[in-house]
Motif scaffolding. Structure first.
Motif, mmCIF file in Angstrom:
data_model
loop_
_atom_site.group_PDB
_atom_site.id
_atom_site.type_symbol
_atom_site.label_atom_id
_atom_site.label_comp_id
_atom_site.label_asym_id
_atom_site.label_seq_id
_atom_site.Cartn_x
_atom_site.Cartn_y
_atom_site.Cartn_z
ATOM 1 N N ASP A 47 9.552 7.123 -22.255
ATOM 2 C CA ASP A 47 8.153 7.149 -22.732
ATOM 3 C C ASP A 47 7.376 8.202 -22.164
ATOM 4 O OD1 ASP A 47 5.566 6.548 -23.747
ATOM 5 O OD2 ASP A 47 5.965 4.322 -23.683
ATOM 6 N N ARG A 104 -6.405 -6.295 -19.102
ATOM 7 C CA ARG A 104 -5.792 -5.839 -20.225
ATOM 8 C C ARG A 104 -5.704 -4.253 -19.938
ATOM 9 N NH1 ARG A 104 -2.406 -3.324 -23.396
ATOM 10 N NH2 ARG A 104 -2.118 -4.205 -25.608
ATOM 11 N N ALA A 121 -1.323 0.323 -20.266
ATOM 12 C CA ALA A 121 -0.135 0.950 -20.434
ATOM 13 C C ALA A 121 0.832 0.125 -19.584
ATOM 14 C CB ALA A 121 -0.189 2.308 -19.495
ATOM 15 N N ALA A 122 1.679 -0.488 -20.248
ATOM 16 C CA ALA A 122 2.665 -1.505 -19.704
ATOM 17 C C ALA A 122 3.553 -1.008 -18.483
ATOM 18 C CB ALA A 122 3.619 -2.005 -20.960
ATOM 19 N N LEU A 168 7.628 -5.529 -26.201
ATOM 20 C CA LEU A 168 7.644 -4.243 -25.875
ATOM 21 C C LEU A 168 8.834 -3.482 -26.105
ATOM 22 C CD1 LEU A 168 6.015 -4.990 -22.310
ATOM 23 C CD2 LEU A 168 4.937 -3.689 -24.320
HETATM 24 C C1 IPD Z 1 1.694 0.881 -25.410
HETATM 25 C C2 IPD Z 1 1.267 0.230 -24.299
HETATM 26 C C3 IPD Z 1 0.433 -0.835 -24.302
HETATM 27 C C4 IPD Z 1 1.094 -1.748 -24.701
HETATM 28 C C5 IPD Z 1 1.955 -1.509 -26.188
HETATM 29 C C6 IPD Z 1 2.668 -0.239 -26.158
HETATM 30 P P1 IPD Z 1 2.272 3.492 -25.997
HETATM 31 O O1 IPD Z 1 2.889 1.951 -25.459
HETATM 32 O O2 IPD Z 1 2.463 0.093 -23.425
HETATM 33 O O3 IPD Z 1 -0.092 -1.304 -23.115
HETATM 34 O O4 IPD Z 1 0.525 -3.107 -25.158
HETATM 35 O O5 IPD Z 1 2.374 -2.505 -26.836
HETATM 36 O O6 IPD Z 1 3.021 0.147 -27.329
HETATM 37 O O7 IPD Z 1 2.158 3.240 -27.347
HETATM 38 O O8 IPD Z 1 0.758 3.819 -25.600
HETATM 39 O O9 IPD Z 1 3.417 4.558 -25.485
#
Ligand code: IPD
Ligand code: CA
Ligand code: CA
Ligand code: CA
Length: 273
Positions: free
Chosen positions: A86, A186, A189-190, A210
């Motif tokens: 990512d 919240r 960014a996971a 995710l």
């Molecule tokens: C997102 C982030 C966000 C999560 C979304 C993801 P991205 O990734 O990780 O925290 O809640 O589901 O899609 O699109 O910014 O790479």
């Protein structure tokens, strides 16, 4: 701390992409932004960072394939190894000028994640982990939080947004967990949410659906920091499925139980009309 050759390669790629992201972050208003779907943004910053990671990793390991968020699958001739990338996790934060975003690189060997790097270039925090070698931020060893009391716990989550996820069901979970804990964050960014669990900043984190590139590196960070990770209802964690419940073993289990309780309350409410 001497990093392995593998982590060195991953780190170099993440840091080079990080320099590109920081340049673009400084001129965020000039970026070209498009939508891949509802509330699903991509910009030339994402693509530039991805290009750099791809170039750096393929130069170092020419035979290994890729799964990347923006470009998709790039086949390699080595069937054992695959990079999961990512290039910009937290695009929405990035586009709003919020410095909570990262580059996330996981390495899959025979279907298992064996190394991960998550780099937040705005805070200069580099998280690394390799199977059996522990997890680190910059050069400091990481350990998940030891807390075993739900009322003291701080959890991270990912809330569903426009066009994504089961909003009604999620509100039951949020109400349940907010009522039992010190708070819920919240942050958007996971990969960093999981890195924060590894670092003991968050006691746990949960999110559904995710993508492999959101969770591959974060999962090995959590495990190598002594944490536990599962899918929903105690299912085995699978980065291809992307459901995440994690923390120390007490918190992972407590979080799973709270999610199950919320589900039962939702079913009861539906039955009672
Ligand atoms: C997102 C982030 C966000 C999560 C979304 C993801 P991205 O990734 O990780 O925290 O809640 O589901 O899609 O699109 O910014 O790479
Ligand atoms: Ca995205
Ligand atoms: Ca992401
Ligand atoms: Ca992304």
């Amino acid at each position: 701390m001497a990093r392995s050759a593998l982590l060195h390669v991953m780190t170099q790629a993440a840091m080079k992409a990080g320099r590109s992201l920081i340049r673009d972050f400084g001129e965020v208003q000039n970026l070209q932004v498009s939508m891949k779907g509802p509330a699903d943004f991509v910009s030339n910053a994402d693509r530039r960072a991805e290009e750099i990671v791809h170039q750096e990793l393929s130069r170092a390991r020419p035979d290994w394939g890729f799964l990347m968020e923006e470009r998709g699958v790039v086949e390699g001739s080595d069937p054992q190894h695959r990079w999961i990338v990512d290039p910009l996790d937290g695009t929405t934060n990035f586009l709003h000028g919020i410095p909570q975003f990262a580059i996330s690189i996981g390495l899959e060997r025979d279907g298992q994640i064996v190394a991960g790097v998550v780099f937040n270039p705005a805070m200069d925090e580099l998280y690394t982990a390799e199977k059996g070698g522990g997890a680190f931020v910059n050069d400091r060893r990481l350990r998940v939080a030891a807390r075993k009391s739900l009322p003291e716990a701080l959890f991270g989550t990912g809330t569903p947004f426009l066009g994504h996820g089961d909003h009604a069901g999620y509100l039951y979970e949020l109400r349940q967990i907010m009522g039992e804990t010190s708070g819920v964050r919240r942050m958007g960014a996971a990969s960093l949410d999981m890195a924060y669990v590894a670092a003991g900043r968050l006691d746990g984190f949960w999110e559904r659906k995710l993508k492999p590139w959101d969770v591959a590196a974060g999962a090995i960070l959590v495990r190598e920091a002594g944490g536990f990770i599962s899918g929903m209802n105690g299912a085995k964690f699978d980065h291809e499925i992307g459901d995440v419940v994690c923390g120390n073993e007490f918190m992972r289990k407590a979080l799973s139980d709270q999610i199950a309780l919320a589900e039962r309350k939702r079913t009861a409410a539906a039955q009672n009309g």
